[in-house]
Motif scaffolding. Sequence first.
Motif, mmCIF file in Angstrom:
data_model
loop_
_atom_site.group_PDB
_atom_site.id
_atom_site.type_symbol
_atom_site.label_atom_id
_atom_site.label_comp_id
_atom_site.label_asym_id
_atom_site.label_seq_id
_atom_site.Cartn_x
_atom_site.Cartn_y
_atom_site.Cartn_z
ATOM 1 N N UNK A 44 5.595 -43.412 -3.806
ATOM 2 C CA UNK A 44 6.770 -44.174 -3.360
ATOM 3 C C UNK A 44 6.701 -44.441 -1.866
ATOM 4 N N UNK A 45 6.395 -43.407 -1.078
ATOM 5 C CA UNK A 45 6.357 -43.643 0.368
ATOM 6 C C UNK A 45 5.217 -44.595 0.718
ATOM 7 N N UNK A 46 4.101 -44.415 0.031
ATOM 8 C CA UNK A 46 2.964 -45.296 0.275
ATOM 9 C C UNK A 46 3.337 -46.750 0.004
ATOM 10 N N UNK A 47 4.008 -46.952 -1.144
ATOM 11 C CA UNK A 47 4.409 -48.310 -1.499
ATOM 12 C C UNK A 47 5.359 -48.854 -0.449
ATOM 13 N N UNK A 48 6.331 -48.014 -0.068
ATOM 14 C CA UNK A 48 7.317 -48.475 0.910
ATOM 15 C C UNK A 48 6.625 -48.822 2.222
ATOM 16 N N UNK A 49 5.667 -47.963 2.636
ATOM 17 C CA UNK A 49 4.994 -48.219 3.906
ATOM 18 C C UNK A 49 4.160 -49.499 3.838
ATOM 19 N N UNK A 50 3.420 -49.649 2.736
ATOM 20 C CA UNK A 50 2.604 -50.851 2.603
ATOM 21 C C UNK A 50 3.447 -52.112 2.585
ATOM 22 N N UNK A 51 4.580 -52.035 1.877
ATOM 23 C CA UNK A 51 5.467 -53.197 1.828
ATOM 24 C C UNK A 51 6.000 -53.504 3.215
ATOM 25 N N UNK A 52 6.372 -52.439 3.943
ATOM 26 C CA UNK A 52 6.907 -52.654 5.281
ATOM 27 C C UNK A 52 5.830 -53.263 6.177
ATOM 28 N N UNK A 53 4.585 -52.771 6.012
ATOM 29 C CA UNK A 53 3.490 -53.301 6.820
ATOM 30 C C UNK A 53 3.281 -54.787 6.537
ATOM 31 N N UNK A 54 3.421 -55.135 5.257
ATOM 32 C CA UNK A 54 3.265 -56.538 4.870
ATOM 33 C C UNK A 54 4.439 -57.375 5.360
ATOM 34 N N UNK A 55 5.459 -56.689 5.875
ATOM 35 C CA UNK A 55 6.655 -57.412 6.286
ATOM 36 C C UNK A 55 7.569 -57.719 5.128
ATOM 37 N N UNK A 56 7.398 -56.990 4.016
ATOM 38 C CA UNK A 56 8.270 -57.205 2.858
ATOM 39 C C UNK A 56 8.935 -55.898 2.471
ATOM 40 N N UNK A 57 9.790 -55.346 3.318
ATOM 41 C CA UNK A 57 10.402 -54.062 2.958
ATOM 42 C C UNK A 57 11.170 -54.180 1.648
ATOM 43 N N UNK A 58 11.152 -53.073 0.889
ATOM 44 C CA UNK A 58 11.826 -53.061 -0.406
ATOM 45 C C UNK A 58 13.306 -53.366 -0.213
#
Lengths: 522, 339
Positions: A44-58
């Motif tokens: 979950x944290x990994x997904x959240x971090x990757x999404x945030x990095x992509x500029x698409x926070x959950x």
Amino acid sequence: MSTLSDPPKEGFKISQLIYDTRYRSMTIQVIALILFLLAVGWLATNAARNLAELGKPLGFGFLAERAGYDINQKLIEYNSDSSHIRAAFAGVLNTLLVAFLGCLTATVVGVLIGVLRLSKNWLISKMMTIYIEGFRNVPVLLWILVVFGIMIEVTPPPKAFKGENPEAAMTLFDSVAITNQGVFIPRLSFTEFGWGYIIALLIAIFGIRWITKKAKAKQIETGIYPHTFLYKLAAFMVPLLACYFISNVFTKNQDRDFLVRSSGQITTLADMASADERFDYCLVGGNAGSLKGLSVLEEAGVTVRRKKFVTEKGALSDFSKEKCNVISVRESEADEIMAQSRLDKLGTDGTISRTVADFTTGNNIQVDTPELTKKGIPRFEGGTHIRNSLIALWFALSLYTAAFIAETVRSGIQAISKGQTEAAAALGLRSGRIMSLVVLPQALRVIIPPMISQYLNLTKNSSLAIAVGYMDITGTLGGITLNQTGREMECLIILMAIYLVISLTISGIMNWYNERVKLKER
Amino acid sequence: MKKSAFLGTAVAATLVAGASFAGTLEDVKAKGHVQCGVSTGLVGFAAADANGNWDGFDVSVCRALAAAVLGDPQAVKFTPTTGKTRFTALASGEVDVLARNTTWTFSRDVDLKFTFIGVNYYDGQGFMVPKALGVSSAKDLDGATVCIQTGTTTELNLADFFRTNNISYEPVPIETNAEAQAQYLAGACDVYTTDASGLAATRATFESPAEHTVLPEIISKEPLGPLVRHGDDQWADIVRWTLNALIAAEELGVTSANVKDSAMSAGKNPEVNRLLGTEGNLGEMLGLSADWAKNAIAAGGNYGEIFERNIGEKTAIGISRGLNAQWTNGGLLYTPPFR
Ligand SMILES: N[C@@H](CCC(=O)N[C@@H](CS)C(=O)NCC(=O)O)C(=O)O
């Protein structure tokens, strides 16, 4: 005198957690749980971090935004101005509709075929075997596409119904049109007293059950099962007829008016017929009053285009937004609606006038039959439109699942020992009654548990809907919404949650039913 | 069909597991080919022949890119994508570039995190109807059954058009152009709507194209162009300037016929020299060889040649240059200078 002393209290040692069998299994479970939670947390944290990095926070805020696309089959009010969440909801209802229709049909067909497969008639039993093997061994997607292809290529387009000598004609006393744009069937329209029929139906069901109970009691008492058919028929008809006549007392004299939004003052139907303007009639699907209004307009020679709505509220809302400009309302509510519509009117130039046309709602059940449009693009208007996508999905899913259900039913029947049949035959029962009174009730106990998974399969397979453009939840939320917003993560999470809830509900209901019919051991 | 859900899951999975997409150029060089997302089949734009060889207007962009990067226009592998699967295919890294009549919009650029590298076709959405329907304007389409490809700007424009004009319609959502064509020809939809170029290309494949007409209304702006993922500026630059090289070549009179000779030695026009690498070091700045643009142009000719060969007036599709002419000829094609 001797004193009994407690055994010396041994201190709890950490090593006991592993070596002591009393604690060991507990320890292992706790460790497994911690590891599992850690893994989930890491993902979950990994997904959240990757999404945030992509500029698409959950985030789920996009659900409230305007969807911007249209859905053809909608069971709730929806248009392109509605939100994504509403689109998702419309999709869920479409999923539930096809799942419900599918499960019902699959059960009926499946049970029939399962029973017939055991028939002593060689031809029938072989034919059923062919059916089962044919459907079971071809992927369901193929069946869906086959049915869809047949619907599109074999049935005539609406324009074939047009002209002096049309190539195609409506069936069933001109009430059903089978076209390659879908099947159009008549639709019953009710008034606001429509819910009364639901109550009447419930009363009827309870009445019939009560009669059956009484008859059983009588059978136990006297040994003779009384004739109940007429009583049951009466129990069924009386509440419905009562509802019909009582409702009619109210609706026969219920005055209705038209509200018309136009550039000029329009007070009579003649004004409307001669006005040089386009009239869009806000038609509430399945509403008798609204339907009556339409026929009054047509009889008066006013040409209107239909704009269909699911609810009266939806129609009024679009009337306020000037998406349609003629609406039929109850006279008692006309003033209020007019005032409200004037309030809502957003920068319009037209005025709203009340057109006095002397008409009442009339019968509280009216039939809306499909008919070919006279002007413009040839197509069918009115009635219920059953789209090819629904037909393809419904048929293919039910026939496919029916093959599995048939096998379940057959094995269930074969699990009942032959002695039961023979004993029943010895009592003088005919073979049909042996099946329905002795074998099937027992077989049900074997049949139901695997049946649950068939229902779940059918429901989940309904997500193949996109293959034929049926707008189910995978088509709306998991399809267009996902695509237009690019919110893969969020949409898939919601999608999975929805399927989970639907599946758990189905298995919950079936398990409850299973509890009821299960052999009660005392 | 299930692919979009699958790709969606793939993206979700990649996001969960963690992966980053920098260094596309190194990736491409290492695997020895460019993975190019194209449409599932739209004659003239991207279509595979019986032997599986892809050809078309969009395909040519991919080939020019492969020639620029790897020196070989055949070093491309194609991934057919539908309107729905294309973005997930690009975002998940399944393709390096998407060249599939994709409209450059704000939200795709900003919110979906892609980089549009330019426009290779200026288009707009139109409607095609059978002549027998007797409709001459899109405003007469009340109640029409309309085939649309899902996941496109088309379906959003369509909803807006009908809602603002207060007319109702019955949308039939469809995945690929081929399915749309089948339904349209069977009369299961009265109207087919998509980019006007797509309509022309689709109509060209009909048995009797003359029985169908494209209505006069063009209801949207559809600037179509190739796109790459956000965040890899070097790769975006390479794709952008490869397309620009094709457009500039037409403007400067460099064609597939004369590009080899012109690239032998520096000529009189310094811009041509810079473009073809006989002067300056533009190729090096991009991280490519000096003859990158020469290779790209040699692959299929300049923009004008590609246009004429695939979709131009002499082909069955028969599209005139219109907005897609060079700015010097009254069109919108205007590439920044090579300097
Ligand atoms: N330009 C629009 C529509 C793109 C589109 O789907 N075009 C169609 C017809 S022009 C197509 O390429 N179809 C080919 C296929 O089905 O793969 C968008 O970007 O959303």
